[in-house]
Write an enzyme that holds these catalytic residues in place. Sequence first.
Site, PDB file in Angstrom:
ATOM      1  N   ARG A 131       6.824  26.095  32.144  1.00 47.69           N
ATOM      2  CA  ARG A 131       6.962  26.811  33.429  1.00 47.69           C
ATOM      3  C   ARG A 131       7.480  25.818  34.465  1.00 47.69           C
ATOM      4  NH1 ARG A 131       1.467  30.135  34.449  1.00 47.69           N
ATOM      5  NH2 ARG A 131       2.745  32.020  34.678  1.00 47.69           N
ATOM      6  N   ASP A 161      14.313  12.477  19.580  1.00 50.78           N
ATOM      7  CA  ASP A 161      15.535  13.185  19.949  1.00 50.78           C
ATOM      8  C   ASP A 161      16.638  12.723  19.004  1.00 50.78           C
ATOM      9  OD1 ASP A 161      16.486  14.744  22.780  1.00 50.78           O
ATOM     10  OD2 ASP A 161      18.091  13.877  21.564  1.00 50.78           O
ATOM     11  N   CYS A 179      18.025  30.425  30.893  1.00 53.05           N
ATOM     12  CA  CYS A 179      16.813  31.226  30.727  1.00 53.05           C
ATOM     13  C   CYS A 179      17.067  32.718  30.914  1.00 53.05           C
ATOM     14  CB  CYS A 179      15.737  30.759  31.715  1.00 53.05           C
ATOM     15  SG  CYS A 179      15.226  29.042  31.510  1.00 53.05           S
ATOM     16  N   THR A 184      10.858  28.338  24.855  1.00 53.38           N
ATOM     17  CA  THR A 184      10.751  29.796  24.875  1.00 53.38           C
ATOM     18  C   THR A 184      11.274  30.385  23.573  1.00 53.38           C
ATOM     19  OG1 THR A 184      11.126  29.692  27.247  1.00 53.38           O
ATOM     20  CG2 THR A 184      11.288  31.853  26.208  1.00 53.38           C
ATOM     21  N   LYS A 193       5.815  34.038  28.763  1.00 58.93           N
ATOM     22  CA  LYS A 193       7.032  33.350  29.179  1.00 58.93           C
ATOM     23  C   LYS A 193       8.235  34.282  29.190  1.00 58.93           C
ATOM     24  CE  LYS A 193       9.977  30.049  30.064  1.00 58.93           C
ATOM     25  NZ  LYS A 193      10.112  29.477  31.409  1.00 58.93           N
ATOM     26  N   TYR A 241      24.898  26.926  38.032  1.00 58.15           N
ATOM     27  CA  TYR A 241      24.295  28.246  38.193  1.00 58.15           C
ATOM     28  C   TYR A 241      23.323  28.310  39.360  1.00 58.15           C
ATOM     29  CZ  TYR A 241      19.587  27.278  36.346  1.00 58.15           C
ATOM     30  OH  TYR A 241      18.306  26.822  36.168  1.00 58.15           O
ATOM     31  N   ARG A 284      12.353  38.904  36.305  1.00 57.62           N
ATOM     32  CA  ARG A 284      13.367  38.413  37.239  1.00 57.62           C
ATOM     33  C   ARG A 284      14.723  39.041  36.957  1.00 57.62           C
ATOM     34  NH1 ARG A 284      13.396  32.118  37.529  1.00 57.62           N
ATOM     35  NH2 ARG A 284      14.767  32.605  39.295  1.00 57.62           N
ATOM     36  N   THR A 328      16.473  26.787  22.542  1.00 53.98           N
ATOM     37  CA  THR A 328      16.436  28.029  21.758  1.00 53.98           C
ATOM     38  C   THR A 328      17.433  28.998  22.394  1.00 53.98           C
ATOM     39  OG1 THR A 328      14.540  28.749  23.102  1.00 53.98           O
ATOM     40  CG2 THR A 328      14.076  27.792  20.933  1.00 53.98           C
ATOM     41  N   ARG A 342      26.007  34.423  48.395  1.00 52.64           N
ATOM     42  CA  ARG A 342      24.603  34.027  48.483  1.00 52.64           C
ATOM     43  C   ARG A 342      24.013  34.135  49.881  1.00 52.64           C
ATOM     44  NH1 ARG A 342      22.862  34.297  43.285  1.00 52.64           N
ATOM     45  NH2 ARG A 342      24.247  33.157  41.907  1.00 52.64           N
ATOM     46  N   GLY A 387      22.867  33.151  36.135  1.00 49.77           N
ATOM     47  CA  GLY A 387      23.218  32.092  35.198  1.00 49.77           C
ATOM     48  C   GLY A 387      22.021  31.297  34.732  1.00 49.77           C
TER      49      GLY A 387
END
Length: 449
Positions: free
Chosen positions: A180, A57, A288, A149, A234, A348, A241, A114, A431, A285
């Site tokens: 995942r 890292d 992904c 991804t 992926k 999020y 969704r 990414t 929500r 949010g």
Amino acid sequence: MSLQEVAHLYDSDAQESDQREAFRSGQVPVAVYGLGKMGLPLAAVYADVSGNVVGADVDSEVVETINDGECHVKREPGLPELVAETVEAGAFEATDDPAEAADRAAVHVVIVPTPITDDHEADLSILRSVAEDVGTGLDPGDLVVVECTVPPRTCEDLLEPMLAEAAGHDEFGLAFCPERTASGRALEDIRGAYPKVVGGVDDESTRVAELVYGEITDNDVLAVSDATTAEAVKVFEGLYRDVNIALANELATLTDELGIDVNEAIETANTQPFCEIHAPGPGVGGHCIPYYPYFVINGFDTEARLLETAREVNDSMPRFTVETLTRELDAEGKSPEDATIAVLGLTYRPGVEETRATPAGPIAEDLSDLGAEVLAVDPMLDDADGFAVELISQNEIYDRELDAVVLVTPHEEFENLSWDRFDPLVVVDGRQSLELDETDHRVYTIGSG
């Protein structure tokens, strides 16, 4: 770290049982590139299984923390203990030099961010940089696995030639294994909550990836036709969704005109086995779902009209939430410019610290632009940098003269709020998580009215 002779799995003529044993015994050193919220749990599991992992890292503080046996990723059950155990056992160490890690490893696992650019293009700059470092250390027989991804065709069209050029040969394997994993349950997910998916740029890459992940997971390993198919798996999961949530959100905007509880209708419709509509809310949010559609929308020549529309619908929900709140305030004879409004939840999703693309951002900004005094409560955060809010503690909220509350993220801590301590408020529940029927508050639930 292991000082045994290094074994290479790609194009190996050893028996498969011997290859598995070599991996488990540390003869196949592993490098994991990227030690963030998903990368550190993955590296720790690899270390626990193989006993010979170096994590890379570029953040030297992260590296120092790990080498001290400590865990910088919060709220991941079991992870601090696993990091401490594997570091103490000599199975796991970290470096801030990816090229050094590449020199030592025979299996290279890349799990770096990414994101997308301001123009909604895939930003693969970090991945490219890591690929250059990995390529310089690739030996014949090494395997590279990408878990982050990426747009479909990235492994075949971008990474394979990049790695070959940097390595000076093409005698290595390259496979994609989609991450995942969800925050708050990373170890559980990595170890086998769902089947692992692997696909290589050639059959041998797929075979080796299937072998390696067969040791990592207790679940099935699903080998698909190629790396591009695995990449698409992926991305498609996220697209499903996003489109499904957009359907739920668009239905929710019809609540008042229909004169029904749309949430009730959705829940009842979902009792039919071929219907699985998601829940509406104030927006989508995270790092992904709001991003991956653009890997397809802007990555290929074919127009992706449904994906574009879904993004437009989901991106419109913060504005819908603010418009709803403004209308409900008006019904109480109040205007936003004279109101003090509390936003409950900036992250999020509940229980995580991630604020990327959170709908709380545009909601707070729109309210502030309308002249409201905007407060925020979020037990996950110590500051609200980048938000147009004043962050206060949950206890402080009772001392402020509130006119309205918007629930964006239903953190568990909000279940302890004493709503009877407030004067009558306008409440927008994004929500479906508040039970305020027995109070004097004016409550509008998105999807229920």
